[in-house]
Write a protein that holds these residues in place. Sequence first.
Motif, PDB file in Angstrom:
ATOM      1  N   HIS A  50     -17.525  12.617  52.567  1.00  0.00           N
ATOM      2  CA  HIS A  50     -18.671  12.133  51.863  1.00  0.00           C
ATOM      3  C   HIS A  50     -19.588  13.612  51.529  1.00  0.00           C
ATOM      4  CE1 HIS A  50     -18.732   8.045  54.018  1.00  0.00           C
ATOM      5  NE2 HIS A  50     -18.205   8.939  55.041  1.00  0.00           N
ATOM      6  N   VAL A  52     -22.412  14.791  49.869  1.00  0.00           N
ATOM      7  CA  VAL A  52     -23.945  14.779  49.808  1.00  0.00           C
ATOM      8  C   VAL A  52     -24.547  14.871  48.597  1.00  0.00           C
ATOM      9  CG1 VAL A  52     -26.115  15.268  51.042  1.00  0.00           C
ATOM     10  CG2 VAL A  52     -24.102  15.419  52.410  1.00  0.00           C
ATOM     11  N   ASP A  53     -25.141  13.615  48.118  1.00  0.00           N
ATOM     12  CA  ASP A  53     -25.848  13.667  46.665  1.00  0.00           C
ATOM     13  C   ASP A  53     -27.153  13.762  46.954  1.00  0.00           C
ATOM     14  OD1 ASP A  53     -26.454  13.156  44.302  1.00  0.00           O
ATOM     15  OD2 ASP A  53     -26.038  11.282  44.001  1.00  0.00           O
ATOM     16  N   ALA A  54     -27.578  15.002  47.001  1.00  0.00           N
ATOM     17  CA  ALA A  54     -28.974  15.444  47.281  1.00  0.00           C
ATOM     18  C   ALA A  54     -29.307  16.851  46.567  1.00  0.00           C
ATOM     19  CB  ALA A  54     -29.242  15.268  48.681  1.00  0.00           C
ATOM     20  N   ASP A  70     -35.608  16.851  54.397  1.00  0.00           N
ATOM     21  CA  ASP A  70     -35.368  15.550  53.671  1.00  0.00           C
ATOM     22  C   ASP A  70     -33.757  15.211  53.495  1.00  0.00           C
ATOM     23  OD1 ASP A  70     -36.125  13.605  51.869  1.00  0.00           O
ATOM     24  OD2 ASP A  70     -35.242  14.740  50.231  1.00  0.00           O
ATOM     25  N   ILE A  71     -32.896  16.086  53.823  1.00  0.00           N
ATOM     26  CA  ILE A  71     -31.599  15.717  53.839  1.00  0.00           C
ATOM     27  C   ILE A  71     -31.155  15.007  55.118  1.00  0.00           C
ATOM     28  CG2 ILE A  71     -29.287  16.698  53.336  1.00  0.00           C
ATOM     29  CD1 ILE A  71     -30.371  18.572  51.231  1.00  0.00           C
ATOM     30  N   PRO A  73     -32.045  12.865  57.251  1.00  0.00           N
ATOM     31  CA  PRO A  73     -32.028  11.412  57.503  1.00  0.00           C
ATOM     32  C   PRO A  73     -30.873  10.768  56.800  1.00  0.00           C
ATOM     33  CG  PRO A  73     -34.302  11.924  57.023  1.00  0.00           C
ATOM     34  CD  PRO A  73     -33.262  13.143  56.694  1.00  0.00           C
ATOM     35  N   ARG A  74     -30.507  11.119  55.638  1.00  0.00           N
ATOM     36  CA  ARG A  74     -29.298  10.785  54.607  1.00  0.00           C
ATOM     37  C   ARG A  74     -28.139  11.228  55.356  1.00  0.00           C
ATOM     38  NH1 ARG A  74     -31.130  12.509  48.518  1.00  0.00           N
ATOM     39  NH2 ARG A  74     -33.493  12.816  49.022  1.00  0.00           N
ATOM     40  N   VAL A  75     -28.080  12.283  56.021  1.00  0.00           N
ATOM     41  CA  VAL A  75     -26.790  12.592  56.404  1.00  0.00           C
ATOM     42  C   VAL A  75     -26.707  11.794  57.875  1.00  0.00           C
ATOM     43  CG1 VAL A  75     -25.965  14.401  57.965  1.00  0.00           C
ATOM     44  CG2 VAL A  75     -26.421  15.022  55.817  1.00  0.00           C
ATOM     45  N   GLN A  76     -27.724  11.431  58.488  1.00  0.00           N
ATOM     46  CA  GLN A  76     -27.849  10.529  59.732  1.00  0.00           C
ATOM     47  C   GLN A  76     -27.418   9.154  59.592  1.00  0.00           C
ATOM     48  OE1 GLN A  76     -31.866  11.596  60.862  1.00  0.00           O
ATOM     49  NE2 GLN A  76     -31.193  12.749  62.661  1.00  0.00           N
ATOM     50  N   GLU A  77     -27.587   8.854  58.251  1.00  0.00           N
ATOM     51  CA  GLU A  77     -27.294   7.509  58.096  1.00  0.00           C
ATOM     52  C   GLU A  77     -25.535   7.405  57.766  1.00  0.00           C
ATOM     53  OE1 GLU A  77     -28.359   4.047  54.507  1.00  0.00           O
ATOM     54  OE2 GLU A  77     -29.555   5.945  54.722  1.00  0.00           O
ATOM     55  N   ILE A  78     -25.262   8.316  57.070  1.00  0.00           N
ATOM     56  CA  ILE A  78     -23.750   8.496  56.892  1.00  0.00           C
ATOM     57  C   ILE A  78     -22.953   8.777  58.477  1.00  0.00           C
ATOM     58  CG2 ILE A  78     -21.863   9.799  55.748  1.00  0.00           C
ATOM     59  CD1 ILE A  78     -23.529  10.729  53.678  1.00  0.00           C
TER      60      ILE A  78
END
Length: 292
Positions: A50, A52-54, A70-71, A73-78
């Motif tokens: 994956h 990370v698109d951020a 900020d990143i 929570p996005r990583v935790q979701e993945i």
Amino acid sequence: MLRVAVLATLLASVVAERIGIIHMHGVMEGYGQHHNFKKFVEQRTGLPVHLVDAYNWAASITPMVHQVKDILPRVQEIAAQYDKVIAIGYSQGGLIWRGMIESWDDHNVEMFISLASPQHGVYGSPPLAENFIPFLDWYSRTTIYKAIYSFLSQLVSVFNYYRDPTHYQMYLHKCKFFPYLNNELGEVAEKERQKTNFLRVNKLVLIGGSDEDIIDPWQSTLFGFYSEQGFEGEVLPMEETMLYQEDLFGLKTMHTRGDVVRCQYDGITHLQFRDHQDMMNTCIMPALEQYV
């Protein structure tokens, strides 16, 4: 018969483990610059990668504290899709990943691969830039620290991990990211939390090389750094640095238990570490082979 059944159950549980790779890009680039890396690793391991698109391109110079927060929570979701995660951070992305790991309680990061990332910070100016700006080397050795540790400069990510050993107290006072990432500053409870989270990682792989043309010193990619004398001194290996010897965030502990791997790959530049195939075969694939 019972032993066979137990062994079969254990093997089944290992086979059933869901493992994914999450890759964080560097500064002044986007996640799309790492599609070759993704394709190479996926084809050879079968593991999903994956990207990370951020905070792509200009957004990547946002202060590091904000990016990490900020990143995450996005990583935790993945990461929630998997039992174990392999974290890979290229360049600045390696520091973002370390910040996320230290901030993430009960994370499932199994391995952290730091790819051409200035884990001990940077000092001076990028060697590549010195080829085009003749006076830059002199400036970096004299007064550049005053500009870098100013309020405005600290709004730019790349200056958030500028660690001047000859002006250490100013670094501690002015830099709001790196001293806290390294547990050089911070509340006792928070330091312990960050150290616990870092040590939850089972393996740290550090990758860098002597022909690095962006990070000074290049040894920072392997947790080495300049001594207290700065340019007038020498570059110390990881084991002789203060961060290691005082075990501030757990690096010495992790190394002592045998979980730090250093892979020095010379002959390529900083950008080539993105997806140089022989480098990946030499440094990355051996680390991943146990999951294939």
